[in-house]
Design a protein around this motif. Structure first.
Motif, short mmCIF file in Angstrom:
data_model
loop_
_atom_site.label_atom_id
_atom_site.label_comp_id
_atom_site.label_asym_id
_atom_site.label_seq_id
_atom_site.Cartn_x
_atom_site.Cartn_y
_atom_site.Cartn_z
N GLU A 25 2.18 7.69 18.99
CA GLU A 25 2.15 6.69 20.06
C GLU A 25 0.76 6.09 20.25
O GLU A 25 0.61 4.93 20.55
N LEU A 26 -0.26 6.99 20.10
CA LEU A 26 -1.64 6.53 20.30
C LEU A 26 -2.07 5.55 19.22
O LEU A 26 -2.96 4.73 19.43
N ASN A 27 -1.43 5.70 18.07
CA ASN A 27 -1.77 4.82 16.94
C ASN A 27 -1.71 3.34 17.29
O ASN A 27 -2.59 2.57 16.94
N ASN A 28 -0.62 2.98 18.02
CA ASN A 28 -0.43 1.55 18.36
C ASN A 28 -1.57 0.99 19.20
O ASN A 28 -2.22 0.04 18.77
N PRO A 29 -1.84 1.57 20.40
CA PRO A 29 -2.96 1.00 21.19
C PRO A 29 -4.28 1.06 20.45
O PRO A 29 -5.07 0.11 20.51
N LEU A 30 -4.47 2.18 19.70
CA LEU A 30 -5.75 2.30 18.99
C LEU A 30 -5.90 1.20 17.93
O LEU A 30 -6.97 0.59 17.79
N SER A 31 -4.80 0.95 17.19
CA SER A 31 -4.92 -0.09 16.16
C SER A 31 -5.04 -1.47 16.80
O SER A 31 -5.75 -2.34 16.31
N SER A 36 -8.60 -1.68 17.83
CA SER A 36 -9.41 -1.86 16.63
C SER A 36 -9.32 -3.32 16.15
O SER A 36 -10.33 -3.95 15.83
N THR A 37 -8.07 -3.86 16.11
CA THR A 37 -7.89 -5.24 15.65
C THR A 37 -8.67 -6.21 16.55
O THR A 37 -9.40 -7.09 16.07
N SER A 38 -8.52 -6.02 17.89
CA SER A 38 -9.21 -6.91 18.83
C SER A 38 -10.72 -6.84 18.62
O SER A 38 -11.42 -7.86 18.65
N CYS A 39 -11.24 -5.62 18.42
CA CYS A 39 -12.67 -5.44 18.22
C CYS A 39 -13.13 -6.16 16.95
O CYS A 39 -14.17 -6.83 16.95
#
Ligand code: ADP
Length: 496
Positions: free
Chosen positions: A269-275, A278-281
Motif C-alpha cells: 500500500e505504501l508503494n503507491n503514495p511513495l512512488s 517520488s514522481t512529483s519530486c
C-alpha cells in the motif's frame, strides 16, 4: 485433651467431618451395645431366678410325692425323705428371699414359710402317733390341705416368674427393634448431614466452574471453610490466572501473525503514495526552472497529500499493533473492511477477487482493533484456500433475527433476538470437511503444516465476537467453499 483441642481444626476440613461422622456412629453403636449388655444381664438374672423358683416348685412336688407314699405304705424312709425335702424347700426360701420378693409379696413368702413349718410339724407329729388311728385321721387331712396350699403358692410363684420372663423377652424384643430403628435413623441422618456438608460445597463449586466456563465469573469463590476445599479453590484460581496470562500471550502471538500478514499489505500500500511522491519530486527537480509557481504548488500539494496518505497507512498499522484495553466505539464497517482487505491482499494471488457489499452508513459499536483482527483472520483463512480466480464475498446488513444462525454457532449472543448487524464472509475455496467443522474454533486446531498455522486464528475470532456479546456461525460443504456469519448487537447510536 489433644483430640479435643484439635476438634475445631477437624471441623474445618472434609477429613475432619468424615472422621467426626465415624466417631458419632461408633459412639451410637457403643452406647447401644452397652445398653443391650445391661438389658441381657437383667434378663439373665431373671432366668436364674426362674430356675430357683422352679427348684423350689420341684422340691415342693417331691415333698408331696413322699407324703403320698408315706400315707400309702407308712414307710419311715418316705417320711424322712419328705422331711429332708421340707428342709431343702425352707432353706431355698430363706436363701432366695430377697430375690423372691420380686415375684411374690412379702406376706405371701412369710405365709409359705409358715405353712412349710406347720406342715413339717404336723408330719413329725404324725410319725409319733402312728398306730393311733384317731390322731392319724385328724392329722392327715390337715397335712394334705397344707401340702396343697404350699404347691399352690409355689406354683403361682413359678408361673408368675415364667410370665415375667416372657414379658421381659417381649419388651427386650420391642426395645431391640426400636433401638435398631433409631440407630439406623441416626446413621442415615449423620450420613445425610455429612454428605450435605461435603457434597454442597462441591455442587456450588461445580456451578461456579460452569459460570466461569460461560464467562459469567472470573474466579471461584470458596463455598466452605474446609481446608481441602480452600486449597482446591486456591489451586483452581491460580490455574485460571495462569491460563489467563497464557491466553493473553497466545492472543499476542496470534496478533503478531496478523501483523505480519498486514505488514506485507502495508508495504504494498505504501508503494503507491511513495512512488507518487517520488514522481512529483522528480518532476519538480527536472522542471524546476520551467514551471510557474502555481504548477510547483500543485506538485507540492500532491506530495503533501501522498505523505498524509502514507502516514494514515502507517498509523492504521500502528493502531492495530498497539495493545489496548477493550473499548467499544462507533466503527464504520465498510471503511474498516475495505482497509483490512487492502492490507491483507498483499500476500494474495492478484487473481483472487474480494467483493464487498456493505452499506456506507452501517455503523457497529465495537472495539475497532479487535474487529479488524477478526476480519484479518477470516479473510486470510479464506484467501489461503483459494485457487487463482477464487472469490471472497463480504456482505453486511442490519437484520431482525428470531433464533440462532444456521450451522455450527458459538458465542454469548447466539440466542439473541431482534435487530443485529450480520456480517457474512463467504468464499468458494475448498470448504471444510464435516468431521473437522465442529473443531475449527478450538485453540490449536489446524489442518495446516507445521510452521504454517498455529490453529489460533478462529479461536481468537470466536473470543473477540463473544467479548462483543455476538455470535459466529460457520457453514460449509467440501468443494463448495465456506461461509462464516458474524452477528453483532446493533449499535444504539449508529444508523443501519
Ligand atoms: P490456522 O489458520 O492457523 O490453521 P485457524 O483457527 O484460523 O487456524 O483455522 C483452523 C482450521 O480451520 C484451518 O486449519 C482450516 O483447516 C480451517 N479453515 C478455517 N477457515 C477456512 C476456510 N475459509 N476454508 C477452508 N478451511 C478453513
Amino acid at each position: 485433651m489433644t483430640s479435643l483441642a484439635n476438634l475445631p481444626l477437624l471441623r474445618h476440613s472434609l477429613q475432619g467431618k468424615v472422621t467426626l461422622g465415624y466417631y458419632a456412629v461408633a459412639a451410637i453403636i457403643l452406647v447401644a451395645s452397652l445398653f443391650f449388655i445391661g438389658e441381657l444381664r437383667a434378663l439373665e438374672a431373671r432366668v436364674v431366678l426362674g430356675e430357683r423358683v422352679t427348684d423350689l416348685f420341684d422340691t415342693v412336688l417331691e415333698i408331696r410325692r413322699f407324703e403320698r407314699n408315706y400315707f400309702l405304705h407308712h414307710q419311715d424312709a418316705d417320711r424322712r425323705e419328705n422331711d429332708r425335702y421340707i428342709g431343702i424347700a425352707r432353706e431355698l426360701l430363706r436363701v432366695n428371699r430377697p430375690d423372691f420378693l420380686a415375684i411374690a409379696p412379702k406376706v405371701r413368702l412369710e405365709e409359705l414359710q409358715a405353712l412349710l413349718g406347720e406342715y413339717q410339724e404336723k408330719m413329725s407329729a404324725l410319725a409319733g402317733t402312728l398306730g393311733n388311728q384317731n390322731q392319724v385321721a385328724l392329722l392327715e387331712p390337715r397335712i394334705r390341705a397344707l401340702g396343697k396350699q404350699v404347691v399352690s403358692i409355689t406354683g403361682d410363684m413359678s408361673s408368675s416368674e415364667r410370665r415375667q420372663i416372657q414379658a421381659s423377652l417381649a419388651s427386650f424384643r420391642t426395645l431391640l427393634i426400636v433401638v435398631i430403628f433409631c440407630m439406623a435413623l441416626l446413621v442415615v441422618v449423620i450420613g445425610r448431614i455429612l454428605s450435605q456438608r461435603v457434597v454442597r460445597p462441591l455442587k456450588e463449586m461445580e456451578a461456579s466452574v460452569a459460570a466461569i466456563s460461560a464467562n459469567r465469573r472470573e474466579t471461584l469463590a470458596a463455598p466452605s471453610d474446609d481446608r481441602e476445599i480452600i486449597s482446591v479453590i486456591q489451586a483452581f484460581n491460580h490455574m485460571l490466572k495462569e491460563l489467563d496470562i497464557r491466553q493473553k500471550s497466545l492472543m499476542r502471538s496470534e496478533r503478531l501473525v496478523s501483523l505480519g500478514t498486514m505488514l506485507s499489505g502495508v508495504a504494498h500500500e505504501l508503494n503507491n503514495p511513495l512512488s507518487n511522491i517520488s514522481t512529483s519530486c522528480q518532476i519538480l527537480q527536472e522542471e524546476v526552472d520551467e514551471n510557474d509557481a502555481a504548477t510547483q504548488k500543485m506538485y507540492l500539494q500532491q506530495i503533501d497529500q501522498q505523505t498524509e496518505r502514507a502516514r494514515n497507512i502507517v498509523r492504521s498499522l500502528l493502531d492495530f499493533s498497539r495493545e489496548k484495553p477493550f473499548t467499544k466505539e462507533s466503527v464504520s464497517l465498510r471503511h474498516l473492511v475495505q482497509q483490512t482487505v487492502r492490507f491483507v491482499r498483499g500476500e494474495v494471488s492478484a487473481k483472487s477477487v474480494v467483493q464487498l457489499d456493505i452499506p456506507e452508513d452501517l455503523i457497529v459499536e465495537a472495539d475497532e482493533q479487535r474487529l479488524q483482527q477478526v476480519f484479518v483472520n477470516l479473510i486470510r483463512n479464506a484467501l489461503e484456500g483459494l485457487e487463482p480466480g477464487g472469490r471472497i464475498m463480504i456482505t453486511a446488513r442490519c437484520m431482525c433475527v428470531d433464533g440462532p444462525p444456521e450451522g455450527t454457532a458459538l458465542g454469548s449472543g447466539c440466542e439473541d433476538r431482534g435487530e443485529v448487524v450480520e456480517i457474512s464472509i463467504e468464499d468458494n475455496g475448498p470448504g471444510i470437511p464435516p468431521d473437522i467443522l465442529p473443531r475449527i474454533f478450538d485453540p490449536f486446531f489446524t489442518t495446516k503444516d507445521v510452521g504454517h498455522g498455529m490453529g489460533l486464528g478462529l479461536f481468537v475470532v470466536y473470543e473477540i465476537v463473544d467479548e462483543h456479546g455476538g455470535c459466529i456461525a460457520v457453514e460449509s460443504e467440501p468443494g463448495q467453499g465456506a461461509s462464516f456469519r458474524i452477528r453483532l448487537p446493533k449499535s444504539r447510536t449508529g444508523e443501519a
